[in-house]
Design a protein around this motif. Structure first.
Motif, PDB file in Angstrom:
ATOM      1  N   GLY A  28       0.778  -1.228   0.000  1.00 33.14           N
ATOM      2  CA  GLY A  28       0.000   0.000   0.000  1.00 33.14           C
ATOM      3  C   GLY A  28       0.809   1.277   0.000  1.00 33.14           C
ATOM      4  O   GLY A  28       2.047   1.262  -0.004  1.00 33.14           O
ATOM      5  N   PRO A  29       0.104   2.431   0.010  1.00 32.97           N
ATOM      6  CA  PRO A  29       0.747   3.750  -0.108  1.00 32.97           C
ATOM      7  C   PRO A  29       1.794   4.033   0.962  1.00 32.97           C
ATOM      8  O   PRO A  29       2.845   4.609   0.668  1.00 32.97           O
ATOM      9  CB  PRO A  29      -0.436   4.725   0.020  1.00 32.97           C
ATOM     10  CG  PRO A  29      -1.634   3.929  -0.392  1.00 32.97           C
ATOM     11  CD  PRO A  29      -1.369   2.531   0.048  1.00 32.97           C
ATOM     12  N   ALA A  30       1.538   3.622   2.207  1.00 34.29           N
ATOM     13  CA  ALA A  30       2.483   3.916   3.286  1.00 34.29           C
ATOM     14  C   ALA A  30       3.838   3.263   3.028  1.00 34.29           C
ATOM     15  O   ALA A  30       4.889   3.834   3.337  1.00 34.29           O
ATOM     16  CB  ALA A  30       1.913   3.437   4.619  1.00 34.29           C
ATOM     17  N   TYR A  31       3.807   2.064   2.460  1.00 35.02           N
ATOM     18  CA  TYR A  31       5.058   1.350   2.166  1.00 35.02           C
ATOM     19  C   TYR A  31       5.761   1.956   0.968  1.00 35.02           C
ATOM     20  O   TYR A  31       6.990   2.088   0.951  1.00 35.02           O
ATOM     21  CB  TYR A  31       4.770  -0.133   1.946  1.00 35.02           C
ATOM     22  CG  TYR A  31       4.311  -0.842   3.192  1.00 35.02           C
ATOM     23  CD1 TYR A  31       5.220  -1.481   4.020  1.00 35.02           C
ATOM     24  CD2 TYR A  31       2.971  -0.836   3.572  1.00 35.02           C
ATOM     25  CE1 TYR A  31       4.810  -2.115   5.192  1.00 35.02           C
ATOM     26  CE2 TYR A  31       2.546  -1.462   4.732  1.00 35.02           C
ATOM     27  CZ  TYR A  31       3.474  -2.103   5.535  1.00 35.02           C
ATOM     28  OH  TYR A  31       3.065  -2.717   6.693  1.00 35.02           O
ATOM     29  N   ARG A  71      -0.298   4.200 -20.320  1.00 34.73           N
ATOM     30  CA  ARG A  71      -0.474   3.893 -18.902  1.00 34.73           C
ATOM     31  C   ARG A  71       0.209   4.954 -18.032  1.00 34.73           C
ATOM     32  O   ARG A  71      -0.358   5.463 -17.072  1.00 34.73           O
ATOM     33  CB  ARG A  71       0.123   2.510 -18.607  1.00 34.73           C
ATOM     34  CG  ARG A  71      -0.028   2.066 -17.162  1.00 34.73           C
ATOM     35  CD  ARG A  71      -1.484   1.892 -16.828  1.00 34.73           C
ATOM     36  NE  ARG A  71      -1.647   1.390 -15.480  1.00 34.73           N
ATOM     37  CZ  ARG A  71      -2.678   1.670 -14.718  1.00 34.73           C
ATOM     38  NH1 ARG A  71      -3.634   2.460 -15.170  1.00 34.73           N
ATOM     39  NH2 ARG A  71      -2.778   1.166 -13.518  1.00 34.73           N
ATOM     40  N   VAL A  72       1.441   5.304 -18.379  1.00 31.76           N
ATOM     41  CA  VAL A  72       2.172   6.322 -17.628  1.00 31.76           C
ATOM     42  C   VAL A  72       1.438   7.655 -17.690  1.00 31.76           C
ATOM     43  O   VAL A  72       1.285   8.359 -16.686  1.00 31.76           O
ATOM     44  CB  VAL A  72       3.614   6.461 -18.161  1.00 31.76           C
ATOM     45  CG1 VAL A  72       4.313   7.654 -17.522  1.00 31.76           C
ATOM     46  CG2 VAL A  72       4.402   5.192 -17.891  1.00 31.76           C
ATOM     47  N   HIS A  73       0.936   8.007 -18.894  1.00 27.90           N
ATOM     48  CA  HIS A  73       0.228   9.278 -19.066  1.00 27.90           C
ATOM     49  C   HIS A  73      -1.045   9.298 -18.229  1.00 27.90           C
ATOM     50  O   HIS A  73      -1.359  10.302 -17.570  1.00 27.90           O
ATOM     51  CB  HIS A  73      -0.099   9.493 -20.546  1.00 27.90           C
ATOM     52  CG  HIS A  73      -0.821  10.787 -20.798  1.00 27.90           C
ATOM     53  ND1 HIS A  73      -0.199  12.021 -20.678  1.00 27.90           N
ATOM     54  CD2 HIS A  73      -2.124  11.034 -21.147  1.00 27.90           C
ATOM     55  CE1 HIS A  73      -1.080  12.978 -20.954  1.00 27.90           C
ATOM     56  NE2 HIS A  73      -2.248  12.397 -21.227  1.00 27.90           N
ATOM     57  N   ALA A  74      -1.799   8.190 -18.245  1.00 27.24           N
ATOM     58  CA  ALA A  74      -3.053   8.115 -17.476  1.00 27.24           C
ATOM     59  C   ALA A  74      -2.785   8.259 -15.983  1.00 27.24           C
ATOM     60  O   ALA A  74      -3.500   8.958 -15.268  1.00 27.24           O
ATOM     61  CB  ALA A  74      -3.753   6.785 -17.758  1.00 27.24           C
ATOM     62  N   LEU A  75      -1.747   7.598 -15.529  1.00 27.75           N
ATOM     63  CA  LEU A  75      -1.410   7.673 -14.107  1.00 27.75           C
ATOM     64  C   LEU A  75      -0.921   9.070 -13.730  1.00 27.75           C
ATOM     65  O   LEU A  75      -1.182   9.569 -12.638  1.00 27.75           O
ATOM     66  CB  LEU A  75      -0.352   6.624 -13.763  1.00 27.75           C
ATOM     67  CG  LEU A  75      -0.882   5.191 -13.742  1.00 27.75           C
ATOM     68  CD1 LEU A  75       0.268   4.205 -13.759  1.00 27.75           C
ATOM     69  CD2 LEU A  75      -1.755   4.943 -12.522  1.00 27.75           C
ATOM     70  N   LEU A  89       4.194   1.199  -7.878  1.00 21.24           N
ATOM     71  CA  LEU A  89       4.541   2.533  -7.377  1.00 21.24           C
ATOM     72  C   LEU A  89       3.631   3.599  -7.976  1.00 21.24           C
ATOM     73  O   LEU A  89       3.197   4.537  -7.288  1.00 21.24           O
ATOM     74  CB  LEU A  89       6.004   2.845  -7.693  1.00 21.24           C
ATOM     75  CG  LEU A  89       7.041   2.038  -6.920  1.00 21.24           C
ATOM     76  CD1 LEU A  89       8.420   2.200  -7.536  1.00 21.24           C
ATOM     77  CD2 LEU A  89       7.067   2.462  -5.457  1.00 21.24           C
ATOM     78  N   PHE A  90       3.325   3.486  -9.256  1.00 23.87           N
ATOM     79  CA  PHE A  90       2.429   4.446  -9.906  1.00 23.87           C
ATOM     80  C   PHE A  90       1.028   4.380  -9.314  1.00 23.87           C
ATOM     81  O   PHE A  90       0.349   5.389  -9.171  1.00 23.87           O
ATOM     82  CB  PHE A  90       2.364   4.169 -11.413  1.00 23.87           C
ATOM     83  CG  PHE A  90       3.597   4.590 -12.171  1.00 23.87           C
ATOM     84  CD1 PHE A  90       4.656   5.219 -11.543  1.00 23.87           C
ATOM     85  CD2 PHE A  90       3.690   4.345 -13.532  1.00 23.87           C
ATOM     86  CE1 PHE A  90       5.790   5.607 -12.237  1.00 23.87           C
ATOM     87  CE2 PHE A  90       4.818   4.732 -14.248  1.00 23.87           C
ATOM     88  CZ  PHE A  90       5.872   5.361 -13.597  1.00 23.87           C
ATOM     89  N   LEU A  91       0.586   3.168  -8.979  1.00 28.72           N
ATOM     90  CA  LEU A  91      -0.752   3.000  -8.432  1.00 28.72           C
ATOM     91  C   LEU A  91      -0.880   3.609  -7.041  1.00 28.72           C
ATOM     92  O   LEU A  91      -1.895   4.236  -6.716  1.00 28.72           O
ATOM     93  CB  LEU A  91      -1.114   1.506  -8.373  1.00 28.72           C
ATOM     94  CG  LEU A  91      -1.424   0.814  -9.696  1.00 28.72           C
ATOM     95  CD1 LEU A  91      -1.504  -0.692  -9.513  1.00 28.72           C
ATOM     96  CD2 LEU A  91      -2.731   1.338 -10.277  1.00 28.72           C
ATOM     97  N   TYR A  92       0.135   3.405  -6.229  1.00 27.83           N
ATOM     98  CA  TYR A  92       0.038   3.805  -4.824  1.00 27.83           C
ATOM     99  C   TYR A  92       0.735   5.136  -4.510  1.00 27.83           C
ATOM    100  O   TYR A  92       0.510   5.714  -3.445  1.00 27.83           O
ATOM    101  CB  TYR A  92       0.657   2.717  -3.935  1.00 27.83           C
ATOM    102  CG  TYR A  92      -0.203   1.483  -3.811  1.00 27.83           C
ATOM    103  CD1 TYR A  92      -1.551   1.584  -3.482  1.00 27.83           C
ATOM    104  CD2 TYR A  92       0.333   0.221  -4.009  1.00 27.83           C
ATOM    105  CE1 TYR A  92      -2.343   0.458  -3.355  1.00 27.83           C
ATOM    106  CE2 TYR A  92      -0.441  -0.916  -3.877  1.00 27.83           C
ATOM    107  CZ  TYR A  92      -1.788  -0.792  -3.553  1.00 27.83           C
ATOM    108  OH  TYR A  92      -2.561  -1.910  -3.421  1.00 27.83           O
TER     109      TYR A  92
END
Length: 493
Positions: free
Chosen positions: A412-415, A482-486, A450-453
């Protein structure tokens, strides 16, 4: 490798679960490959003092007439010394494969040897057993099968009083076991498992080491999961094996190595690992891991890696069992000391035995796969940077390091906040520039997590020319989208 994961780029909603599923499938395949890498060998037990006393003579090939004469003298000689010398001469001749073949072709030769083995004269018994031992070391299965009439007697003598004789019988049985399924078929109903279970209580270290060898040969048989390992698990052998692996002043390296491999083969069979876990296998192995980490800091003994390897493999495979969760297995290992010990061993491997690095990283992968607490410890102990330094060792090591980092990131984001950017950003740029598709694929998996969180990661990556790194690989258009969307999500979220 990345080309087989196109579906992962379409939807961020299920991306993490799909990544996890793919990774677990690959890990299952790797575990299967590890289980199939077994160590089948034979051992030759020769008394160096006896060899020197006999003058270190050159081995002479014996013909039929000479073999028959030595057998006649051994059987009917007028003096015991004469009979013993005849068997010594025969034993030396049996060190040559051609003599072995001639010997088993002679009618009654094995019967005569077995008769001498069962005589009431200790020296003749010992020399007859040594002759059988030479035959057991043959690379020809026909020679091993010719020794079948002797197996029941070899088993019987395991309950004797001479530790030297018991040791010889165990190594002979171990050699015969690995060579022929016919031998194993005969030994099972003759009671080899109960005989070994009784023998494991011996106070003699040489006997225990020989026993570990014989048992490991038995456990590696192709029919072991169905016919042998259930009998072993139903005996007292597992409890005694775990006792012999208990760390402490009584732990003997040679004995522990043999029985750690025995435990490894039992675990790899997956017959009943839940039983081993309830008997405390995880606790014993975890404590032994701590003890070994302390030992490698105290000594330069090159033999320690012989024990570290099977111990790490045993732990890695047990941690994949459902029972490890249901009976609280990982709780027994949920200690920062385990991670610290593992990293000490990784440094030891790096300098002394680099080929074992993947074994240690595989254990780290299994510890962190479903455990937020171990991932937290990895961060709190500042072990991410030492982990990244291993990326330069080899592509195999790189994939495992990146897999462990994926385990952390998917929590998750904290990690992810602790992973990024730090050293990870330039490191990923470097790994994406490599030609190895598996390393690149694992790097992309980590990047996607990493991009997701961590939305800011996408923008930072683009600023560091990450897009140019991605353009060197297949599916550029999808990756760019994908990179652009994120990035848009990060900017407008």
């Amino acid at each position: 490798m990345w080309s087989g994961r196109r579906g992962l780029l379409r939807s961020s909603g299920c991306g993490v679960e799909e990544l996890r599923c793919r990774r677990r499938e690959r890990e299952a395949a790797l575990r299967k490959a590890r289980r199939e890498q077994q160590l089948v060998s034979k051992r030759l037990l020769r008394d160096e003092a006896t060899e020197e006393a006999e003058g270190g003579c050159v081995v002479v090939i014996l013909g039929e007439a000479e073999i028959q004469e030595f057998l006649r003298l051994a059987q009917r000689g007028t003096e015991e010394k004469e009979r013993e010398r005849a068997l010594v001469s025969l034993r030396r001749g049996l060190q040559h494969p051609e003599t072995q073949q001639t010997f088993i072709r002679l009618e009654g030769s094995i019967r005569t040897l077995v008769g001498l083995l069962t005589s009431n004269q200790a020296l003749l018994q010992l020399e007859a057993a040594r002759c059988l031992h030479e035959l057991s070391h043959s690379e020809q299965s026909a020679v091993a099968e010719a020794c079948l009439p002797a197996t029941s007697y070899l088993l019987t003598y395991l309950s004797g009083h001479s530790s030297d004789f018991i040791e010889l019988c165990l190594y002979t049985l171990g050699n015969l076991i690995v060579e022929s399924e016919a031998v194993r078929r005969q030994l099972l109903p003759q009671g080899i498992v109960p005989a070994l279970a009784a023998c494991i209580q011996s106070p003699h270290l040489t006997v225990l080491e020989a026993l570990g060898y014989a048992l490991s040969q038995l456990l590696q048989a192709k029919e072991a999961p169905g016919k042998i390992i259930p009998l072993v698990l139903g005996s007292t052998l597992p409890q005694h094996i775990l006792q012999l692996l208990q760390p402490g002043p009584k732990l003997n390296l040679g004995v522990a190595v043999e029985f750690a491999w025995c435990l490894h083969y039992i675990i790899c069979s997956q017959v009943n690992n839940a039983l081993l876990i309830t008997q405390g296998a995880l606790t014993t192995l975890g404590l032994l891991l701590l003890d070994l980490a302390a030992a490698v800091q105290r000594t330069e003994d090159a033999g320690l890696e012989l024990l570290v390897c099977p111990v790490v493999r045993c732990l890695s495979n047990l941690l994949t069992e459902a029972a490890a969760e249901t009976v609280g297995g990982p709780m027994q290992l949920r200690d920062e000391r385990v991670l610290a010990a593992l990293f000490i061993l990784l440094q030891f491997f790096l300098h002394k035995q680099p080929s074992l690095l993947p074994e240690g990283l595989w254990l780290l992968n299994n510890l962190t796969a479903n455990s937020p607490s171990f991932c937290t410890s990895l961060i709190s102990l500042d072990l991410i940077e030492p982990l990244l330094h291993l990326l330069s060792v080899s592509n195999v090591v790189s994939v495992l390091v990146l897999t462990v980092l994926c385990n952390v990131a998917e929590k998750g984001p904290a990690y992810c906040q602790h992973l990024w950017p730090g050293l990870l950003l330039p490191t990923l740029l470097d790994t994406l520039a490599l030609s190895d598709t598996e390393v690149v694929g694992q790097s992309l998996e980590l990047l996607q997590l990493l991009f997701l969180y961590q939305p800011g990661a996408a923008q930072a990556f683009l600023q560091q020319s990450g897009l140019q790194a991605l353009q060197r690989h297949e599916e550029v258009a999808q990756l760019q989208d994908r990179v652009h969307a994120l990035q848009q999500t990060a900017l407008h979220g």
